[in-house]
Design a protein around this motif. Structure first.
Motif, PDB file in Angstrom:
ATOM      1  N   PHE A   1       3.246   5.909  -2.697  1.00  0.00           N
ATOM      2  CA  PHE A   1       4.359   6.594  -3.286  1.00  0.00           C
ATOM      3  C   PHE A   1       4.113   7.143  -4.902  1.00  0.00           C
ATOM      4  O   PHE A   1       4.512   8.291  -5.227  1.00  0.00           O
ATOM      5  N   ASP A   2       3.475   6.226  -5.522  1.00  0.00           N
ATOM      6  CA  ASP A   2       3.152   6.272  -6.728  1.00  0.00           C
ATOM      7  C   ASP A   2       2.191   7.612  -7.185  1.00  0.00           C
ATOM      8  O   ASP A   2       2.446   8.378  -7.931  1.00  0.00           O
TER       9      ASP A   2
ATOM     10  N   PRO B   1      13.855  -3.300   9.440  1.00  0.00           N
ATOM     11  CA  PRO B   1      14.641  -3.550   8.198  1.00  0.00           C
ATOM     12  C   PRO B   1      13.845  -4.729   6.981  1.00  0.00           C
ATOM     13  O   PRO B   1      14.017  -4.337   5.811  1.00  0.00           O
ATOM     14  N   LYS B   2      13.093  -5.401   7.571  1.00  0.00           N
ATOM     15  CA  LYS B   2      12.386  -6.130   6.631  1.00  0.00           C
ATOM     16  C   LYS B   2      11.407  -5.385   5.586  1.00  0.00           C
ATOM     17  O   LYS B   2      11.407  -5.585   4.515  1.00  0.00           O
ATOM     18  N   SER B   3      10.903  -4.283   6.131  1.00  0.00           N
ATOM     19  CA  SER B   3       9.815  -3.500   5.569  1.00  0.00           C
ATOM     20  C   SER B   3      10.556  -2.570   4.442  1.00  0.00           C
ATOM     21  O   SER B   3      10.075  -2.422   3.479  1.00  0.00           O
ATOM     22  N   ILE B   4      11.790  -1.962   5.204  1.00  0.00           N
ATOM     23  CA  ILE B   4      12.781  -1.365   4.205  1.00  0.00           C
ATOM     24  C   ILE B   4      13.093  -2.102   3.219  1.00  0.00           C
ATOM     25  O   ILE B   4      12.834  -1.551   1.969  1.00  0.00           O
ATOM     26  N   GLU B   5      13.584  -3.457   3.195  1.00  0.00           N
ATOM     27  CA  GLU B   5      13.856  -4.132   2.145  1.00  0.00           C
ATOM     28  C   GLU B   5      12.899  -4.460   1.310  1.00  0.00           C
ATOM     29  O   GLU B   5      13.013  -4.483  -0.125  1.00  0.00           O
ATOM     30  N   GLU B   6      11.774  -4.685   1.582  1.00  0.00           N
ATOM     31  CA  GLU B   6      10.744  -5.173   0.770  1.00  0.00           C
ATOM     32  C   GLU B   6      10.115  -3.744  -0.078  1.00  0.00           C
ATOM     33  O   GLU B   6      10.048  -3.969  -1.386  1.00  0.00           O
ATOM     34  N   ILE B   7      10.417  -2.691   0.474  1.00  0.00           N
ATOM     35  CA  ILE B   7       9.872  -1.573  -0.419  1.00  0.00           C
ATOM     36  C   ILE B   7      10.905  -1.042  -1.243  1.00  0.00           C
ATOM     37  O   ILE B   7      10.887  -0.717  -2.394  1.00  0.00           O
ATOM     38  N   TYR B   8      12.175  -1.353  -1.031  1.00  0.00           N
ATOM     39  CA  TYR B   8      13.345  -1.218  -1.739  1.00  0.00           C
ATOM     40  C   TYR B   8      13.402  -2.141  -3.125  1.00  0.00           C
ATOM     41  O   TYR B   8      13.771  -1.698  -4.135  1.00  0.00           O
ATOM     42  N   ARG B   9      13.088  -3.232  -2.739  1.00  0.00           N
ATOM     43  CA  ARG B   9      12.938  -4.169  -4.072  1.00  0.00           C
ATOM     44  C   ARG B   9      11.722  -3.908  -4.629  1.00  0.00           C
ATOM     45  O   ARG B   9      11.408  -4.396  -5.989  1.00  0.00           O
ATOM     46  N   MET B  10      10.926  -3.005  -4.504  1.00  0.00           N
ATOM     47  CA  MET B  10       9.794  -2.583  -5.295  1.00  0.00           C
ATOM     48  C   MET B  10      10.388  -1.278  -6.176  1.00  0.00           C
ATOM     49  O   MET B  10       9.571  -0.745  -6.809  1.00  0.00           O
ATOM     50  N   GLY B  11      11.659  -0.891  -5.963  1.00  0.00           N
ATOM     51  CA  GLY B  11      12.166   0.180  -6.779  1.00  0.00           C
ATOM     52  C   GLY B  11      12.338   1.612  -6.177  1.00  0.00           C
ATOM     53  O   GLY B  11      12.489   2.465  -6.941  1.00  0.00           O
ATOM     54  N   TRP B  12      11.869   1.474  -4.785  1.00  0.00           N
ATOM     55  CA  TRP B  12      11.918   2.924  -3.981  1.00  0.00           C
ATOM     56  C   TRP B  12      13.514   3.096  -3.459  1.00  0.00           C
ATOM     57  O   TRP B  12      14.149   2.129  -2.931  1.00  0.00           O
TER      58      TRP B  12
ATOM     59  N   ASP C   1       0.888  -1.402  -0.004  1.00  0.00           N
ATOM     60  CA  ASP C   1      -0.217   0.093   0.009  1.00  0.00           C
ATOM     61  C   ASP C   1       0.902   1.304   0.053  1.00  0.00           C
ATOM     62  O   ASP C   1       0.660   2.181  -0.420  1.00  0.00           O
ATOM     63  N   LEU C   2       1.938   1.260   0.900  1.00  0.00           N
ATOM     64  CA  LEU C   2       2.710   2.367   0.880  1.00  0.00           C
ATOM     65  C   LEU C   2       3.344   2.676  -0.353  1.00  0.00           C
ATOM     66  O   LEU C   2       3.544   4.001  -1.098  1.00  0.00           O
ATOM     67  N   ALA C   3       4.043   1.474  -1.254  1.00  0.00           N
ATOM     68  CA  ALA C   3       4.540   1.893  -2.671  1.00  0.00           C
ATOM     69  C   ALA C   3       3.187   2.372  -3.545  1.00  0.00           C
ATOM     70  O   ALA C   3       3.911   3.224  -4.272  1.00  0.00           O
ATOM     71  N   ARG C   4       2.239   1.993  -3.387  1.00  0.00           N
ATOM     72  CA  ARG C   4       1.492   2.433  -4.234  1.00  0.00           C
ATOM     73  C   ARG C   4       0.878   3.915  -4.067  1.00  0.00           C
ATOM     74  O   ARG C   4       0.699   5.051  -4.893  1.00  0.00           O
TER      75      ARG C   4
ATOM     76  N   GLY D   1       3.099  10.869  -6.830  1.00  0.00           N
ATOM     77  CA  GLY D   1       4.069  11.390  -7.630  1.00  0.00           C
ATOM     78  C   GLY D   1       5.725  11.644  -7.508  1.00  0.00           C
ATOM     79  O   GLY D   1       6.426  12.237  -8.022  1.00  0.00           O
ATOM     80  N   LEU D   2       6.033  10.748  -6.495  1.00  0.00           N
ATOM     81  CA  LEU D   2       7.147  10.647  -6.074  1.00  0.00           C
ATOM     82  C   LEU D   2       8.174  10.198  -6.857  1.00  0.00           C
ATOM     83  O   LEU D   2       8.074   9.322  -7.761  1.00  0.00           O
ATOM     84  N   ASP D   3       9.583  10.554  -6.933  1.00  0.00           N
ATOM     85  CA  ASP D   3      10.659  10.249  -7.588  1.00  0.00           C
ATOM     86  C   ASP D   3      11.385   9.094  -7.062  1.00  0.00           C
ATOM     87  O   ASP D   3      11.578   9.348  -6.078  1.00  0.00           O
TER      88      ASP D   3
END
Length: 389
Positions: free
Chosen positions: A278-279, A296-307, A273-276, A282-284
């Motif tokens: 961000f989209d 760290p698990k949440s950070i890694e998961e969002i990072y793997r989504m391209g953020w 939901d957070l990644a959506r 309009g975040l870069d």
């Protein structure tokens, strides 16, 4: 009109053409007493058949202050008669006008019958809902005073400042004890002594100016928007889910000024939901987001989504607070939850009411996100920059 001794507050009420008159003042400025003088000797002499409501938050405080002053004025000027005084209902009839005294913990009276003139004593004790209910039931005549409220401005933030003083039909008058010729020399000297012993108390109770809570972690101003010339530092993210909201802010710097904007504040958001979100915002994806490194698990998961999200380094909470306090803090006016948090983000107080250096760990989701957004970037301002020789 009978010759009486008054101060400037009486004159303000006599000349005002505003619907609401807000009497902000220091201790012993005579605002309550002179409002009662105006009601008795001016309003009730000019009108008959009117209903006047005088109220305060609780009945004991009402009886011990404004009601007692009212009766003393009548007796001192030989106007009092038990025939017109209903002691059971705290009502008095004067020149055909009904003057009713009631406390705001009596819900039926707050939502009771209409009135022509309202006087709320010590209005900063009252909640906004009670004020609105009283206001809705107060009939006014255009060009005449129909609502009066008095208060000591010891709160830094209050609905009076935002919901009343900003109205175009409200007149603000600030009075001080120095304008009250009837105060005793002893009381005058006690109030003047505050100027040296406690300047903050003197600001409120001596000068009648808005107080600043000594326990607040941050002093801040509210601004319309982020200046175009301010540079983005980074974004901070505090994770939440069921009981706590996920909170995200953008932080900008311009000279000695720090500007912050709330861009997310919502419960029940998963990492997807957070990644959506961000989209949708309009975040870069290349812009840095600093989050709580304890997840760290949440950070890694969002990072793997391209953020470009990173865990902020471990620092003491006060380290981040001190870093923010080096700047003049400004919060955009649409950052509603951020403002609410900052208004209540305080240091724990000791038993004597003095602030410690430990912030209260309560309702601080935006405040945490704010720390995350600056603590790494401002600690290492050249991080990510390389000199090529």
């Amino acid at each position: 009109m009978k010759q009486i001794q008054t101060n400037v507050v009486f004159e303000v009420l006599e000349l005002s053409t505003s619907k609401i008159v807000a009497l902000q003042g220091s201790s012993r400025s005579g605002k309550t007493f002179n409002t009662l003088l105006w009601i008795i000797f001016s309003y009730c002499n000019k009108h008959t058949g009117r209903v006047i409501s005088i109220c305060r938050k609780t009945l004991p405080s009402l009886k011990a202050s404004v009601l007692r002053d009212f009766l003393e004025i009548l007796k001192h000027n030989e106007l009092y008669s038990e025939i017109y005084h209903n002691k059971t209902s705290n009502e008095y009839w004067l020149n055909g006008n009904l003057i009713e005294f009631f406390s705001l913990d009596m819900g039926s009276r707050v939502r009771g019958r209409k009135r022509d003139l309202l006087f709320v004593n010590e209005a900063n004790e009252v909640d906004l809902e009670s004020w609105n209910q009283l206001l809705f039931r107060t009939d006014g005549v255009e060009g005449q005073v129909s609502c009066i409220l008095d208060y000591n401005p010891h709160d830094q933030f209050h609905w009076i400042y935002d919901k009343v003083l900003e109205r175009p039909d409200c007149q603000l008058h600030i009075s001080t004890f120095m304008q009250n010729p009837f105060i005793s020399d002893t009381l005058r000297q006690e109030l003047l002594r505050l100027k040296e012993t406690d300047p903050e108390l003197y600001r409120v109770y001596g000068l009648g100016l808005r107080g600043q809570n000594r326990s607040l972690v941050f002093r801040f101003n509210i601004c319309n928007d982020i200046p175009d010339t301010a540079k983005l530092v980074s974004r901070g993210l505090d994770f939440g889910f069921a009981s706590d909201p996920s909170s995200m802010c953008e932080t900008y710097i311009e000279g000695d000024n720090m500007y912050v904007k709330e861009i997310l504040y919502e419960k029940g958001l998963t990492n997807q939901d957070l990644a959506r979100k961000f989209d949708a915002l309009g975040l870069d994806r290349r812009d840095e987001i600093f989050a709580d490194s304890s997840e760290p698990k949440s950070i890694e998961e969002i990072y793997r989504m391209g953020w470009n999200i990173k865990g902020k380094k471990k620092y003491e909470i006060n380290y981040g607070i001190d870093m923010i306090r080096r700047y003049k803090l400004h919060v955009t006016k649409d950052s509603i939850n951020a403002i609410r948090e900052l208004e209540s983000y305080k240091y724990v107080e000791d038993r004597n009411g003095n602030p410690t250096n430990k912030p209260l760990d309560l309702n601080n989701h935006f405040c945490d996100a704010l720390r995350y957004s600056v603590v790494h970037k401002l600690s290492y301002p050249n991080y990510g920059r390389y000199a090529i020789k």
